[in-house]
Design a protein around this motif. Sequence first.
Motif, PDB file in Angstrom:
ATOM      1  N   TYR A 344      51.433  44.764  41.045  1.00 20.58           N
ATOM      2  CA  TYR A 344      50.075  44.971  40.541  1.00 20.58           C
ATOM      3  C   TYR A 344      49.992  45.912  39.336  1.00 20.58           C
ATOM      4  O   TYR A 344      48.940  46.017  38.705  1.00 20.58           O
ATOM      5  CB  TYR A 344      49.182  45.528  41.658  1.00 20.58           C
ATOM      6  N   ALA A 350      48.341  47.815  33.998  1.00 20.62           N
ATOM      7  CA  ALA A 350      47.841  46.897  35.017  1.00 20.62           C
ATOM      8  C   ALA A 350      48.432  45.499  34.838  1.00 20.62           C
ATOM      9  O   ALA A 350      48.639  45.045  33.709  1.00 20.62           O
ATOM     10  CB  ALA A 350      46.323  46.830  34.939  1.00 20.62           C
ATOM     11  N   LYS A 352      46.915  42.504  35.802  1.00 21.41           N
ATOM     12  CA  LYS A 352      45.691  41.912  36.333  1.00 21.41           C
ATOM     13  C   LYS A 352      45.848  40.453  36.730  1.00 21.41           C
ATOM     14  O   LYS A 352      45.054  39.940  37.519  1.00 21.41           O
ATOM     15  CB  LYS A 352      44.557  42.068  35.314  1.00 21.41           C
ATOM     16  N   TRP A 355      46.105  40.339  40.411  1.00 23.63           N
ATOM     17  CA  TRP A 355      45.049  40.957  41.214  1.00 23.63           C
ATOM     18  C   TRP A 355      44.253  39.911  41.987  1.00 23.63           C
ATOM     19  O   TRP A 355      43.776  38.921  41.405  1.00 23.63           O
ATOM     20  CB  TRP A 355      44.091  41.744  40.316  1.00 23.63           C
ATOM     21  N   GLU A 356      44.109  40.149  43.306  1.00 29.41           N
ATOM     22  CA  GLU A 356      43.248  39.293  44.109  1.00 29.41           C
ATOM     23  C   GLU A 356      41.786  39.697  43.921  1.00 29.41           C
ATOM     24  O   GLU A 356      41.476  40.863  43.702  1.00 29.41           O
ATOM     25  CB  GLU A 356      43.606  39.401  45.606  1.00 29.41           C
ATOM     26  N   LYS A 357      40.909  38.740  44.011  1.00 29.05           N
ATOM     27  CA  LYS A 357      39.480  39.028  43.905  1.00 29.05           C
ATOM     28  C   LYS A 357      38.994  39.654  45.213  1.00 29.05           C
ATOM     29  O   LYS A 357      39.375  39.221  46.296  1.00 29.05           O
ATOM     30  CB  LYS A 357      38.709  37.747  43.615  1.00 29.05           C
ATOM     31  N   ARG A 429      47.702  47.064  48.147  1.00 27.37           N
ATOM     32  CA  ARG A 429      47.215  46.770  46.798  1.00 27.37           C
ATOM     33  C   ARG A 429      47.290  48.054  45.973  1.00 27.37           C
ATOM     34  O   ARG A 429      47.472  49.141  46.504  1.00 27.37           O
ATOM     35  CB  ARG A 429      45.771  46.262  46.840  1.00 27.37           C
ATOM     36  N   SER A 430      47.120  47.954  44.679  1.00 22.94           N
ATOM     37  CA  SER A 430      47.248  49.134  43.830  1.00 22.94           C
ATOM     38  C   SER A 430      45.953  49.945  43.789  1.00 22.94           C
ATOM     39  O   SER A 430      44.859  49.419  44.023  1.00 22.94           O
ATOM     40  CB  SER A 430      47.642  48.725  42.402  1.00 22.94           C
ATOM     41  N   TRP A 433      43.657  48.542  41.122  1.00 28.09           N
ATOM     42  CA  TRP A 433      42.981  47.312  41.588  1.00 28.09           C
ATOM     43  C   TRP A 433      41.726  47.660  42.369  1.00 28.09           C
ATOM     44  O   TRP A 433      40.655  47.091  42.137  1.00 28.09           O
ATOM     45  CB  TRP A 433      43.958  46.507  42.465  1.00 28.09           C
ATOM     46  N   SER A 436      39.054  49.841  40.195  1.00 24.09           N
ATOM     47  CA  SER A 436      38.429  49.055  39.132  1.00 24.09           C
ATOM     48  C   SER A 436      37.330  48.165  39.677  1.00 24.09           C
ATOM     49  O   SER A 436      36.507  47.643  38.917  1.00 24.09           O
ATOM     50  CB  SER A 436      39.478  48.190  38.423  1.00 24.09           C
ATOM     51  N   ASN A 437      37.317  47.976  40.983  1.00 24.53           N
ATOM     52  CA  ASN A 437      36.318  47.114  41.621  1.00 24.53           C
ATOM     53  C   ASN A 437      35.220  47.909  42.325  1.00 24.53           C
ATOM     54  O   ASN A 437      34.458  47.341  43.110  1.00 24.53           O
ATOM     55  CB  ASN A 437      36.996  46.179  42.636  1.00 24.53           C
TER      56      ASN A 437
END
Length: 612
Positions: A344, A350, A352, A355-357, A429-430, A433, A436-437
């Motif tokens: 990740y 990054a 990206k 990256w999973e949604k 996950r990172s 990640w 950022s969400n």
Amino acid sequence: MSSRIDENKSTEKLNVGIWKRLFKYLYEFKKGLFLLGFLMMFVAGIDALMPLLTRYAIDNFIANKTSEGLEKFALLYFCVIAFQALNVKLFIMQAGKIETHLAYHIRNLGFKRLQQLSFSYYDNSSVGWLMARMTSDVARLSEIISWGLIDMVWALVMMSAFIGIMLYNNVKLTLISMSVVPVIFIIGVYFQKKILKSYRKVRKINSQLTADFSEEVSGAKTTKTLVREEDNLKEFRADASNMRNSAVKAAMFSALFLPVVLSLGSIGTGFALWIGGKSVISEAISYGTFVMFISYTIQFFDPVSQLAATLAELQNAQASAERIISLIETEPDIWDRKDVIDKYGDLFHAKKENWEKIHGDIEFKNVYFSYKNGEKVLENFNLKVKRGETIALVGETGSGKSTIVNLLCRFYEPTKGEILIDGVDYRERSLLWLQSNIGYVLQSPHLFSGTIKDNIKYGKLNATDEEVEKAAKLVNAHSFIMNMEKGYDSEVGEGGGNLSTGEKQLISFARAIVADPALFVLDEATSSIDTETERMIQNAIEKVLHHRTSFVVAHRLSTIVSSDKILVIKKGKIIEAGSHRELIRRKGYYYNLYTNQLLEEKEMQSKSMVLE
């Protein structure tokens, strides 16, 4: 594990290990440092050559009373001087270049580390400590590494060359002249300990003074309202006086060191004059050799004193080196595993595309959490949140509300247990990640110096002007922004000083949503604003949180009545849970909290009407 150095336990002698650890960060400058050392070897070599030229001139021209060959000698002497001048110019340019680049590089390393460190680091580190590391300590360190290297290489090469030439010409005279060197060494060790101890104290107090300055500037309004000027001045004077006394003591030891070395050097020169003079009278050595020898003896103690001064400077700079390394080598408490980074990316690089949604299903599974000081906050905490739900957290101060959302954002990690996002432990996950969400709005928003547009764009640096305006309209900030003289290009001032608290909160809200985050956190975001602004934000919240999983830490309960689920937290545990209507019907803790707050608000409104 943190590698931060305990300043109170650091050694009081020159610590080679500290400098080795520091120089590994300067590897990219190795060519420049080697070039600098090489130039100084030339400078020192030519300096060592000069007395030999003097001896030649005395023995061949003065002693023989002839000028034959003087022109060639003068030309050679001029060439040597010209070459030396070129060397000096080159090493000054190179040293200045290295000093500037070193300061830039070390500050970059320090600033990068500050971006990586976890919340817990800032919980235990004062602003003054950090500011002193990044400013005065870095400047001191880059100076001693660049210019100190010059002095050390020059001194060592000069001393080696002088001793070699002197021994070659007269062993006995050399040993007599150098008889004071062991005494100089013993005195040097004593002074090193004293100097380092004094300078370490100076640097420590300097950090406190920097903190005093920072707090006084940021808390100027509070100082005025509490009439604290005189008390603050007394406290500052006490710290400043303490630093002055320590600095004077440190300067005294440094000032005494060189005269002692020079005095002992003069004794060595006196021995050389006595024995050498007798040798000239007995014609054991030539007059030119005698002058050369005296010249070397006098000059020998110049690099000795320079080396002593550099060691004293190193003692001073070591205190800075310890602090710089303690910052650069401090490991974050929250970090990604290597396999996670490989897939990740890290905070600065990054990936990206992998990256999973985030959909928004969240679960706290048997979560325990304690702060580093041992304070337990959560024990076996469990919570399931479905995608798109708005969860409100209420409870008394210290109940664990903010801890829950900080754990969700991975500003801290569970001591034990798991936090799952879409069914996966978020440590799989990172950090980038996840964060950022997330859109996060704090109780006390911080705005950076710059324009309103710049501050909204902090949430998404590549946002277009249309996206910025759309975010502002969504939070009902567009109208007050357009009423300002330059609209979105209006300066907010330092810390947002040109705006009201409510306006700053609206800007921070727009900043949080401009990136269209999947998760949203409001940490008492309406507790410090007026009722009208609260109403505006509440309307915006209902629009923004639609279809987003969100957590709202609330002080004003009127702002959370429409939440899908309200959790009443007490001592890290959920004691009540349900919608607003369900909790009111139960007439438990939440009911009492809500009705009491409602009565207080009505009472305040009545008082306001009477005053009007």
